[in-house]
Each structure stands twice: as structure tokens, then as C-alpha cells.
Enzyme design. Structure first.
Site, PDB file in Angstrom:
ATOM      1  N   ASP A 242      41.169  41.201  28.174  1.00  0.00           N
ATOM      2  CA  ASP A 242      39.750  40.990  28.450  1.00  0.00           C
ATOM      3  C   ASP A 242      39.012  42.265  28.031  1.00  0.00           C
ATOM      4  O   ASP A 242      39.620  43.337  27.905  1.00  0.00           O
ATOM      5  CB  ASP A 242      39.576  40.709  29.938  1.00  0.00           C
TER       6      ASP A 242
ATOM      7  N   ASP B 172      35.118  43.166  28.974  1.00  0.00           N
ATOM      8  CA  ASP B 172      34.197  43.715  29.973  1.00  0.00           C
ATOM      9  C   ASP B 172      34.944  44.085  31.255  1.00  0.00           C
ATOM     10  O   ASP B 172      35.687  43.272  31.818  1.00  0.00           O
ATOM     11  CB  ASP B 172      33.121  42.686  30.317  1.00  0.00           C
TER      12      ASP B 172
ATOM     13  N   ARG C 173      21.254  33.566  30.771  1.00  0.00           N
ATOM     14  CA  ARG C 173      21.128  35.014  30.611  1.00  0.00           C
ATOM     15  C   ARG C 173      20.860  35.387  29.151  1.00  0.00           C
ATOM     16  O   ARG C 173      20.059  36.279  28.865  1.00  0.00           O
ATOM     17  CB  ARG C 173      22.401  35.704  31.119  1.00  0.00           C
TER      18      ARG C 173
ATOM     19  N   SER D  31      37.039  37.753  25.036  1.00  0.00           N
ATOM     20  CA  SER D  31      35.915  38.147  25.879  1.00  0.00           C
ATOM     21  C   SER D  31      34.899  37.034  26.066  1.00  0.00           C
ATOM     22  O   SER D  31      34.621  36.256  25.146  1.00  0.00           O
ATOM     23  CB  SER D  31      35.211  39.362  25.251  1.00  0.00           C
ATOM     24  N   GLY D  32      34.334  37.008  27.276  1.00  0.00           N
ATOM     25  CA  GLY D  32      33.164  36.174  27.532  1.00  0.00           C
ATOM     26  C   GLY D  32      31.902  36.874  27.069  1.00  0.00           C
ATOM     27  O   GLY D  32      30.801  36.363  27.266  1.00  0.00           O
TER      28      GLY D  32
ATOM     29  N   ASP E 158      40.233  41.011  34.560  1.00  0.00           N
ATOM     30  CA  ASP E 158      39.741  41.345  35.897  1.00  0.00           C
ATOM     31  C   ASP E 158      38.932  40.241  36.569  1.00  0.00           C
ATOM     32  O   ASP E 158      38.706  40.295  37.778  1.00  0.00           O
ATOM     33  CB  ASP E 158      38.863  42.595  35.828  1.00  0.00           C
TER      34      ASP E 158
ATOM     35  N   ASN F 295      37.220  34.221  35.275  1.00  0.00           N
ATOM     36  CA  ASN F 295      37.407  33.488  34.021  1.00  0.00           C
ATOM     37  C   ASN F 295      38.652  33.939  33.264  1.00  0.00           C
ATOM     38  O   ASN F 295      38.965  33.411  32.195  1.00  0.00           O
ATOM     39  CB  ASN F 295      36.167  33.601  33.131  1.00  0.00           C
TER      40      ASN F 295
END
Length: 390
Positions: free
Chosen positions: A179, A181, A224, A267-268, A335, A338
Site C-alpha cells: 500500500d 498512503d 473528494r 494504492s487507493g 494499513d 481497504n
């Protein structure tokens, strides 16, 4: 003709070059056959164990005592069972912490013993920036040992523990999925972009609603991103400059590459930044969401499919297939909620400084703020990393 006697020879004392070779010369001259050897040197002090067959009618034991006197080392021996000890199952237990006190280690040993396991070997992996040890455990009920160890970790917030079956599967890890972020980097990309757009508080409110389950991940993400409409290239460059790598990230990625891993970031967040990370660290794959741009500015929309919780797990299987390995050979680190499906699909899924919900969903967690601590779970020591100049 009588059978040879089997003894466990123990040698301890100051280590020096040539000592082991001299001992083997004594054993060879006495006609001994070696069944097993284990040796460790701590602070230049040797502890050596050798199981040997002593042929009848030979004065090998006297020769060994003379060797000890001449070499100024202690020599002891015991008669042992000639049949090697058989152990059902073997597990590698890794413990990590800023400080591993005798009480913590005592709790660990008790948890293993209560699960029926026996510690055969202990190896120190690091002394800084954290302490870590690997315990090779034989026998016992792996599930019971795991429950006992996780119970200890649950009441010691700076104590992490992992249990893995020792064997080819552990050594065969070939792919790492990370991941981005709050894992590879310390920041949340969407927050940095929202700060540039002057809508950080609104953005965070949407994030909180998604975390509470009031709105779905995709809805929250699109809402967002809509707030970011109008940001230009200069703003995106400023966001890139603000991004901060997690401590140990560079070492971790370099070590993975040196070990021959294929490395993917999943990554999201957004391709604009993940592709740059892929290029800078010579990674193999980067998957993220794509921000739509028109006339050099963000439109407030996304292009293509969303990288969400389910998609992250799909990507794990796709990367594994592309690399010709099974999911069992994948290490995944993340972390957030998701990341849960990705972590549970991997052979080794690691919750890195994760939310409680994530820690409860996986069996392995790291709570120290150094990403390269994950290397210790792979059995890589700090000394090995430093020896490679990483």
C-alpha cells in the site's frame, strides 16, 4: 562387535580461527562419525555442539579432553540416544520491539511452551532501530501458539510477534505488494491535494463518513476528487514535493530488489504520484486511481476503474500470475480497511501501523514506525542489510 557409542560433545570458550578445524582433526584421527553440528558465537565466545559416533576401543574422549586443555576451551560430553530426535512441524516465531525486556521474552517462551512447542534455536536479527529475534520452534499446536502470542502482543502495544510455518513456503516468497498512503509514505495523497485546493476539512469529513460506513468507499473517493477540480500542474508538483517517505522505506525497497522480489505498489491514491514512485525506485508495477485532466487542470473526475478493497485483492492475484507464482509466495503490507482482502489473500499479510480493525483481521502486525522492520519477518538480519551497503 559392540556398537559405537553416540555422544553429544559440547565445546565452549574463546573463539579463534582454526579452532574448529583442529577439533575436527581430533575427531577424524579418532575414527569418529559426525551426525549433527550446531554452533553459535556471541561476543567472540564459542558454543559448539557436535553429535558423534565414537568407535569402540578408541581413546577419543581422552584425546578430546587433551584438546580442550591445549586450546583453553571447556569440553564436556554426554551419552545420547543414537536415534535422531524427530519433531512434528517447525515454526519461525519473530518478535520485534523498541525494547524486548526479559519479561516480554519470558512471556513469549511461556506462550510457546503452553502451546506444546519447544524452542530449538534463537537468532538475533537486529539491535536497532528496534530489537528483533527469530525463534525456531519445533512441535506443538500452531494455532494455540499463535493465539497465545497474539494475546501477549495485544497487551503490549510496542511488542510485535509473528508466527510462520518454517519450510520452503516461507523461503519461496517472490512478490511484494505495498500500500502507499500511510505505508510506503507517511502522508495521505488526497489530504495533500485537498490542502492545495483549500478544502481539507470537508475532505476529511467525507473520509470519516466512509470510515463510519455512512457512505461507500467509491462514493467518498469521487466526492473528494470532485473538490479538487481546478488544481493545476504546479499544485500537483507542490504535492509531490511535500510527500514524505516512511522511515526505512528506501532500505526496504532496495533490499527487496536485491533479494530478487518483484515489487508492486497498490494504492487507493493516484497514478500521478504512484507512477513517479515506481520510476524513482525501479519498481515492477504500480496500480492506483487516475485523475482526469483537461487543459492542464484537474476536472474533478476519475478515469477508469476504481482501486478499492476488492480490486486490491484482484491485483494481488494478477501480479502473482504475471510473475508465475502462487498467492502463497506473496508478501503484502498495508494499513487500511481497504487493504484487508489483499492482506488476507497473501501468503504473508502484514498490518503496518494499522487501524485496530485491520490488525484484528490479519495474523501479523508491525507497530514500529520503520518499514524496513518487515525484512526481519522475512528472516533478513540488520547485519545482512548493512553488509550489502543498503
Amino acid at each position: 562387535m559392540s556398537n559405537p557409542q553416540v555422544i553429544l560433545l559440547r565445546v565452549s570458550g574463546p573463539d579463534r580461527p582454526g579452532l574448529f578445524a583442529a577439533l575436527l582433526d581430533v575427531l577424524a584421527s579418532g575414527g569418529a562419525r559426525i551426525q549433527d553440528i550446531e554452533q553459535v558465537v556471541i561476543r567472540r565466545q564459542l558454543t559448539l555442539g557436535i553429535v558423534v559416533e565414537v568407535p569402540p576401543g578408541r581413546d577419543l574422549l581422552k584425546d578430546l579432553l587433551l584438546f580442550g586443555w591445549e586450546q583453553k576451551v571447556a569440553v564436556e560430553f554426554d551419552v545420547v540416544d543414537p536415534v535422531p530426535t524427530a519433531h512434528a512441524g517447525a515454526y519461525a516465531v519473530t518478535v520485534l520491539g523498541r525494547e524486548l525486556t526479559p519479561a516480554m521474552l519470558a512471556d513469549t517462551a511461556a506462550a510457546i511452551a503452553e502451546g506444546g512447542g519447544n524452542i530449538n534455536r534463537i537468532v538475533r536479527l537486529s539491535r536497532y532501530p528496534i530489537y528483533s529475534y527469530e525463534l525456531l520452534v519445533a512441535g506443538g499446536d500452531a494455532d494455540a501458539i499463535r493465539r497465545n502470542l497474539l494475546s501477549i502482543a495485544g497487551v503490549n502495544p510496542e511488542f510485535d510477534v509473528a508466527i510462520q510455518r518454517e519450510g520452503l513456503a516461507r523461503r519461496a516468497k517472490r512478490v511484494a505488494l505495498l500500500d502507499v498512503d500511510s505505508t510506503l509514505i507517511q502522508d495521505e495523497m488526497i489530504d495533500l491535494l485537498a490542502a492545495e485546493a483549500g478544502c481539507l476539512e470537508v475532505c476529511r469529513e467525507l473520509t470519516e463518513k466512509a470510515m463510519r460506513g455512512e457512505i461507500g468507499f467509491e462514493t467518498a473517493l469521487r466526492d473528494r476528487v470532485r473538490l479538487l477540480a481546478g488544481l493545476d500542474e504546479a499544485a500537483l508538483e507542490r504535492v509531490w514535493d511535500q510527500m514524505t517517505l516512511t522511515p526505512g522505506a528506501r532500505t526496504f525497497l532496495t533490499a527487496l530488489r536485491r533479494l530478487g522480489y518483484a515489487v508492486a505498489i497498490v494504492s487507493g491514491g493516484f497514478t500521478r504520484f504512484c507512477n513517479q514512485l515506481k520510476q524513482d525506485f525501479d519498481l515492477d508495477y504500480a496500480f492506483a486511481n487516475t485523475l482526469e485532466m483537461a487543459d492542464g487542470k484537474l476536472t474533478g473526475h476519475l478515469e477508469g476503474p476504481i482501486v478499492d478493497r476488492a480490486r486490491k485483492a484482484e491485483i494481488l492475484h494478477e501480479v502473482a500470475a504475471a510473475e508465475g507464482v502462487s498467492a502463497e509466495q506473496v508478501v503484502a503490507v498495508g494499513d487500511g480497511a481497504n487493504d484487508i482482502d489483499m492482506l488476507t489473500a497473501a501468503g504473508l499479510g502484514i498490518a503496518f501501523n494499522a487501524k485496530p480493525r485491520v490488525r484484528q483481521a490479519v495474523e501479523t502486525a508491525v507497530s514500529v514506525p520503520y518499514l524496513d522492520a518487515v525484512l526481519f519477518l522475512l528472516g533478513v538480519s540488520r547485519e545482512e542489510v548493512e553488509a550489502e551497503g543498503i
